[in-house]
Design a protein around this motif. Sequence first.
Motif, PDB file in Angstrom:
ATOM      1  N   ALA A 122      -6.830  -6.394  10.472  1.00 26.35           N
ATOM      2  CA  ALA A 122      -6.171  -6.428   8.977  1.00 26.35           C
ATOM      3  C   ALA A 122      -5.316  -4.888   9.125  1.00 26.35           C
ATOM      4  O   ALA A 122      -4.339  -5.083   8.504  1.00 26.35           O
ATOM      5  CB  ALA A 122      -7.125  -6.294   7.961  1.00 26.35           C
ATOM      6  N   PHE A 171     -14.160  -4.131   0.859  1.00 23.15           N
ATOM      7  CA  PHE A 171     -13.342  -5.557   1.355  1.00 23.15           C
ATOM      8  C   PHE A 171     -12.769  -6.143   0.049  1.00 23.15           C
ATOM      9  O   PHE A 171     -11.686  -6.530   0.047  1.00 23.15           O
ATOM     10  CB  PHE A 171     -14.509  -6.449   1.995  1.00 23.15           C
ATOM     11  CG  PHE A 171     -14.606  -6.289   3.230  1.00 23.15           C
ATOM     12  CD1 PHE A 171     -13.483  -6.583   4.106  1.00 23.15           C
ATOM     13  CD2 PHE A 171     -15.755  -6.008   3.902  1.00 23.15           C
ATOM     14  CE1 PHE A 171     -13.654  -6.651   5.378  1.00 23.15           C
ATOM     15  CE2 PHE A 171     -15.940  -6.000   5.401  1.00 23.15           C
ATOM     16  CZ  PHE A 171     -14.801  -6.296   6.252  1.00 23.15           C
ATOM     17  N   SER A 204      -9.937  -4.297  -0.633  1.00 23.86           N
ATOM     18  CA  SER A 204      -8.765  -4.403   0.170  1.00 23.86           C
ATOM     19  C   SER A 204      -8.277  -5.833   0.169  1.00 23.86           C
ATOM     20  O   SER A 204      -6.722  -6.011   0.141  1.00 23.86           O
ATOM     21  CB  SER A 204      -9.105  -4.185   1.626  1.00 23.86           C
ATOM     22  OG  SER A 204     -10.140  -5.026   1.801  1.00 23.86           O
ATOM     23  N   ILE A 205      -8.911  -6.620  -0.481  1.00 21.54           N
ATOM     24  CA  ILE A 205      -8.355  -7.994  -0.721  1.00 21.54           C
ATOM     25  C   ILE A 205      -7.332  -7.895  -1.955  1.00 21.54           C
ATOM     26  O   ILE A 205      -6.292  -8.479  -1.976  1.00 21.54           O
ATOM     27  CB  ILE A 205      -9.417  -9.031  -1.121  1.00 21.54           C
ATOM     28  CG1 ILE A 205     -10.350  -9.264   0.274  1.00 21.54           C
ATOM     29  CG2 ILE A 205      -8.961 -10.210  -1.724  1.00 21.54           C
ATOM     30  CD1 ILE A 205     -11.625 -10.172  -0.097  1.00 21.54           C
ATOM     31  N   LEU A 216      -3.527  -9.020  -1.915  1.00 19.77           N
ATOM     32  CA  LEU A 216      -3.041  -9.726  -2.962  1.00 19.77           C
ATOM     33  C   LEU A 216      -1.598  -9.145  -3.657  1.00 19.77           C
ATOM     34  O   LEU A 216      -0.776 -10.148  -3.858  1.00 19.77           O
ATOM     35  CB  LEU A 216      -4.040 -10.117  -4.091  1.00 19.77           C
ATOM     36  CG  LEU A 216      -4.940 -11.241  -3.314  1.00 19.77           C
ATOM     37  CD1 LEU A 216      -5.881 -11.453  -4.492  1.00 19.77           C
ATOM     38  CD2 LEU A 216      -4.434 -12.464  -3.287  1.00 19.77           C
ATOM     39  N   LEU A 223      -5.263  -1.505  -0.348  1.00 19.74           N
ATOM     40  CA  LEU A 223      -5.627  -1.995   1.133  1.00 19.74           C
ATOM     41  C   LEU A 223      -5.992  -0.929   1.996  1.00 19.74           C
ATOM     42  O   LEU A 223      -7.141  -1.092   2.371  1.00 19.74           O
ATOM     43  CB  LEU A 223      -4.168  -2.557   1.789  1.00 19.74           C
ATOM     44  CG  LEU A 223      -4.425  -3.323   3.089  1.00 19.74           C
ATOM     45  CD1 LEU A 223      -5.594  -4.403   3.144  1.00 19.74           C
ATOM     46  CD2 LEU A 223      -3.114  -3.800   3.600  1.00 19.74           C
ATOM     47  N   ILE A 234      -5.568 -11.718   4.071  1.00 23.80           N
ATOM     48  CA  ILE A 234      -6.361 -11.968   3.115  1.00 23.80           C
ATOM     49  C   ILE A 234      -7.592 -12.897   3.549  1.00 23.80           C
ATOM     50  O   ILE A 234      -8.701 -12.729   3.214  1.00 23.80           O
ATOM     51  CB  ILE A 234      -5.900 -12.481   1.841  1.00 23.80           C
ATOM     52  CG1 ILE A 234      -4.825 -11.635   1.284  1.00 23.80           C
ATOM     53  CG2 ILE A 234      -6.623 -13.164   0.683  1.00 23.80           C
ATOM     54  CD1 ILE A 234      -3.685 -12.125   0.173  1.00 23.80           C
ATOM     55  N   LEU A 248      -9.804 -10.918   5.547  1.00 27.16           N
ATOM     56  CA  LEU A 248     -10.799  -9.900   4.964  1.00 27.16           C
ATOM     57  C   LEU A 248     -11.754 -10.605   3.890  1.00 27.16           C
ATOM     58  O   LEU A 248     -13.065  -9.972   4.012  1.00 27.16           O
ATOM     59  CB  LEU A 248      -9.799  -9.309   3.716  1.00 27.16           C
ATOM     60  CG  LEU A 248      -8.907  -8.101   4.346  1.00 27.16           C
ATOM     61  CD1 LEU A 248      -7.849  -7.751   3.213  1.00 27.16           C
ATOM     62  CD2 LEU A 248      -9.491  -6.995   4.972  1.00 27.16           C
ATOM     63  N   ILE A 249     -11.566 -11.817   3.638  1.00 21.68           N
ATOM     64  CA  ILE A 249     -12.658 -12.706   2.946  1.00 21.68           C
ATOM     65  C   ILE A 249     -13.707 -12.936   3.943  1.00 21.68           C
ATOM     66  O   ILE A 249     -14.972 -12.923   3.370  1.00 21.68           O
ATOM     67  CB  ILE A 249     -12.091 -13.947   2.374  1.00 21.68           C
ATOM     68  CG1 ILE A 249     -11.071 -13.570   1.089  1.00 21.68           C
ATOM     69  CG2 ILE A 249     -13.123 -14.935   2.050  1.00 21.68           C
ATOM     70  CD1 ILE A 249     -10.291 -14.858   0.524  1.00 21.68           C
TER      71      ILE A 249
END
Length: 505
Positions: free
Chosen positions: A279, A337, A340-341, A345, A367, A486, A489-490
């Motif tokens: 990421a 996390f 950062s998501i 976004l 992020l 994204i 990261l999920i």
Amino acid sequence: MGKNNSRKWLLLIIIACASFVIALDSTFMNVAITSLVKDLNTDIGTIQTIITFYTLITASLMLVGAKLQDIYGQKKIFLIGAIFYGVGTFIASISQSAPMLFFGWSLLEGIGGALMTPATLSIVSRTYTGKDRTIALSIVSAMAGIAAAIGPLFGGFVTTFLSWRFGFAVELIVIIFIFVFSKEIKDFEPISTGRFDKLGSILSIFGLVVLVIGILAINSDFVQFSPFIIVFAIIILAIFYYYENKLKNNGNEPLFDVSMLKIKNLSVGSIIRLIASVALAGALFSISIFLQSVMKIDAFTTGLTLVPLTIGLLLFALISPRLTNYISHKLIICFGFVISIIGALLLRFNFGLDIDLITLLPGMFLLGGGLGFVISLILDLALNEIEKKDQASASGFISTSANLGISMGTAVIGTILILGAFGGLYDAIDQYYPEKIDDAHFKEDAKNYVNKVGTLSEDQKENYHVKEISNIIVFNAMKLVMNVIILILIIGLGLSFTLKNIKYS
């Protein structure tokens, strides 16, 4: 007591410097891509390959470097690695061609990084205990993340006001500093008397190299072979796993004790470290390309624009050890996390041809901050249940994940960016220049503009107005890039829920 304490933390400074300079190499040239393309008379694909192979070579040799420490001693292998690294930085600084840059930067520095990195983690892990260990590992981890994030600003400064060559010269100075104070590095006794696992080494190196080559092949004339190359790499790595397991079961000493992967925090933690690296490296690479090719800002301004990501990573990494007094490692990583998501976004909805760069700052800060939580604490969690005799090997495995993640971040996200750009080429021409939809020469010039990142001649730009098309293409590609980040990261967030918390004795 005070003097010994000072020496203990001086050792941490030396190790942190090594971690910093190795990670700096992975990102500081991203903002100099346009200059490299021009100075070395090459294209963006070649520079992407050189950047990717630095971290790839480092990652592929990491387990070998860790094993050599066990056999010959951590300090000796660490300093040999520093020699490789220093020679590589010198050659890179005087490079006159892409192959020369590849030899000095990707190959020699990659080998040096592979020998040094496992030692930085295992020395810290074997020197400190309890909360001191959490603080020390957080600092070393954070230094690597901060270096990766601050790289664009550093690279932008030297590229704009001096030359990208000075970046490698600064790294050489850091290596000299490490040698000057090398006497402070504790010389742990070798813990292995077994034979060096040559076949296992060949299988691990070959498997990892082939894997990233397969990913890079997606963005080449050999794209049709990419799936087969990737599958072949997975088969090689599977053979490596079963061979190492067989050696251990037969009472022999393997390159890497695969039974350690049964320790959930090590196996899951290594994957999370890889995800964080993918990421971070992917975001830095793609945003740098966007800022330079679409926004047409210079390398230094690009670095300044990325500073919020660096600040976020630094601040969150520094406060994370203190937060562990009140909140578990696991919860902080999960929260990281989520942050950062949210940042990704915000970036996803803010890219555009006429954007104000200030609109990118909140997304990049969040992020970087979220990844700061993850990167600073995951090492402590991953190594917590590993016995001292296995620290070097486990450290090598985690370092492999981190460096492979950086390599894959540049390769995968870079490939997605370019594939998205070329995928939209036909539609862009159809929308803006429908009369040229069947003009092969026009489409080839447009393709070349995207690949060369704005280095077409003025005549080509004036004749075909390719700039407008390529800007639209890269803009659309950035949306795809952020969507992929994204999603990654999920996945990291989901995995973080399976981690076991640390219990200090």
